[in-house]
Design an enzyme around this catalytic site. Structure first.
Site, PDB file in Angstrom:
ATOM      1  N   LYS A 148       0.820  -1.215   0.000  1.00 49.51           N
ATOM      2  CA  LYS A 148       0.000   0.000   0.000  1.00 49.51           C
ATOM      3  C   LYS A 148       0.848   1.256   0.000  1.00 49.51           C
ATOM      4  O   LYS A 148       0.460   2.263  -0.584  1.00 49.51           O
ATOM      5  CB  LYS A 148      -0.979   0.008   1.185  1.00 49.51           C
ATOM      6  CG  LYS A 148      -2.144  -0.956   0.995  1.00 49.51           C
ATOM      7  CD  LYS A 148      -3.344  -0.558   1.842  1.00 49.51           C
ATOM      8  CE  LYS A 148      -4.510  -1.520   1.606  1.00 49.51           C
ATOM      9  NZ  LYS A 148      -5.658  -1.263   2.479  1.00 49.51           N
ATOM     10  N   LYS A 151      -6.503 -12.003  -7.364  1.00 47.68           N
ATOM     11  CA  LYS A 151      -7.772 -12.114  -6.649  1.00 47.68           C
ATOM     12  C   LYS A 151      -8.785 -11.137  -7.236  1.00 47.68           C
ATOM     13  O   LYS A 151      -8.421 -10.032  -7.625  1.00 47.68           O
ATOM     14  CB  LYS A 151      -7.501 -11.718  -5.178  1.00 47.68           C
ATOM     15  CG  LYS A 151      -8.216 -12.569  -4.175  1.00 47.68           C
ATOM     16  CD  LYS A 151      -7.696 -12.291  -2.778  1.00 47.68           C
ATOM     17  CE  LYS A 151      -8.463 -11.169  -2.093  1.00 47.68           C
ATOM     18  NZ  LYS A 151      -8.404 -11.208  -0.621  1.00 47.68           N
ATOM     19  N   LYS A 206     -11.847  -4.835  -6.516  1.00 46.22           N
ATOM     20  CA  LYS A 206     -12.429  -3.628  -7.098  1.00 46.22           C
ATOM     21  C   LYS A 206     -11.417  -2.860  -7.938  1.00 46.22           C
ATOM     22  O   LYS A 206     -11.794  -2.061  -8.790  1.00 46.22           O
ATOM     23  CB  LYS A 206     -12.979  -2.734  -5.989  1.00 46.22           C
ATOM     24  CG  LYS A 206     -11.905  -2.339  -4.989  1.00 46.22           C
ATOM     25  CD  LYS A 206     -12.373  -1.258  -4.049  1.00 46.22           C
ATOM     26  CE  LYS A 206     -11.245  -0.614  -3.285  1.00 46.22           C
ATOM     27  NZ  LYS A 206     -10.461  -1.441  -2.388  1.00 46.22           N
TER      28      LYS A 206
END
Ligand code: TRP
Length: 332
Positions: free
Chosen positions: A114, A196, A199
């Site tokens: 991140k 995976k 969004k």
């Protein structure tokens, strides 16, 4: 009668809920309603480690709750709540930060990922996030935490923090075990089957509230494989796209891979992809309709999250008081 084991999990309302959340998590939660004493929450406090649009965060938090219920999570039998409504999370989160080492947090792969993605906003919350997650968990003294692969490292750290604390102050926290469900699909992106479903790749992601025609379009465009075999066969190593579609179809219909192979033996991908799309559309239709109905009933929804927060807070407070006493805070 034996006390039921306690189970807890949360999802961040940082994006709209999708098929991966449903088949990989929520559907299993529903099946465990009777077996365990369950706490499920919207992890809204975690989402602000990355900049959010306030109106969207509010909408997604309520929509997530409506979807939990629409998926079959009965609020009478499960404690459903919004994390920020239970202040003990923030309070224990702070305490646990003081029992989490800089080096440990630096090794978290999610932090590394991140912070690489959001270079302009590598804030202290993003760094300390696993301590808050440990608080989320340890407040409820759960036996199990059902989490996916990507959260294993945080669960390990939670156990380390709990053990470190217990070592100093005695048995304050129960040490939770990760819970690996017997079934439960790991749903991959429809157009990038090696990652995976998420969004962040919207074209490969089926959102729970999405329109049927959009769902069908995404399935028709789903990646199958690069060979010319055109054969529905379960072979994750060589045909990850087909395997992913099969696992989605299997999770929804309950059919085994062998049954699916014979069902589509003679028709190839041209028939298979829209069939999976249909199954998903029909599976999501009643859920979407029910969620829409619940969202329109503001009083009901409010009652659910207020009751949930009260129940959660009661349990969380017991743990927090114990912690405060142990570390030497003066009782209120
Ligand atoms: N960190 C989890 C995620 O990003 C969400 C989460 C927050 C969670 N607190 C939790 C999951 C406690 C399980 C238990 O997916």
């Amino acid at each position: 009668m034996d006390e039921k084991k306690v189970m807890l999990s949360g999802i961040q309302p940082s994006g709209d809920l999708h098929l991966g959340n449903y088949l990989g998590a929520i559907k299993n939660w529903v099946e465990r309603t009777e077996e365990f004493d369950n706490y499920y929450f919207m992890a809204d406090m975690h989402t602000i480690t990355v900049r959010q649009t306030p109106a969207d965060l509010r909408r997604r938090t309520l929509e997530q709750l409506a979807l939990y219920i629409a998926c079959g999570l009965d609020p009478e039998k499960n404690t459903l709540f919004i994390q920020s409504h239970v202040p003990q999370h923030a309070e224990l989160g702070w305490v646990l930060q003081c029992y989490t080492m800089f080096g440990e947090l630096s090794r978290m792969t999610q932090f590394k990922d991140k912070s690489a993605k959001h270079q302009d906003n590598i804030n202290a919350g993003l760094f300390a996030y696993p301590s808050l997650m440990a608080a989320d968990i340890l407040l409820y003294q759960p036996d199990f935490i059902p989490v996916g692969e990507d959260q294993k490292q945080h669960c390990e750290l939670t156990r380390d923090i709990a053990q470190r604390f217990n070592h100093v102050y005695g048995d304050v926290f129960k040490i939770p075990e990760p819970y690996i469900p017997k079934t439960g699909a790991r749903v991959m992106s429809l157009n990038a089957p090696d990652s995976k479903m998420s969004k962040s790749i919207p074209e490969g992601c089926i959102f729970m509230m999405e329109k049927p025609e959009d769902i069908q379009r995404k399935f028709k465009r789903a990646i199958t494989d690069s060979d010319t075999e055109n054969c529905v066969r379960f072979d994750p190593a060589n045909k990850p796209g087909v395997a992913n579609l099969m696992s989605i179809y299997s999770a929804i219909t309950g059919k085994s891979y062998a049954e699916i192979e014979s069902e589509f033996a003679c028709c190839g991908y041209g028939k298979f992809k829209p069939a999976v799309g249909d199954a998903v559309v029909e599976c999501l239709r009643p859920i979407r309709e029910e969620a829409t109905r619940i969202l329109a009933d503001k009083a009901y929804l409010e009652n659910v999250y207020k009751t949930g927060a009260e129940k959660a807070s009661y349990v969380a407070n017991k743990t927090l008081r114990k912690v405060y006493k142990k570390i030497g805070f003066v009782a209120r």
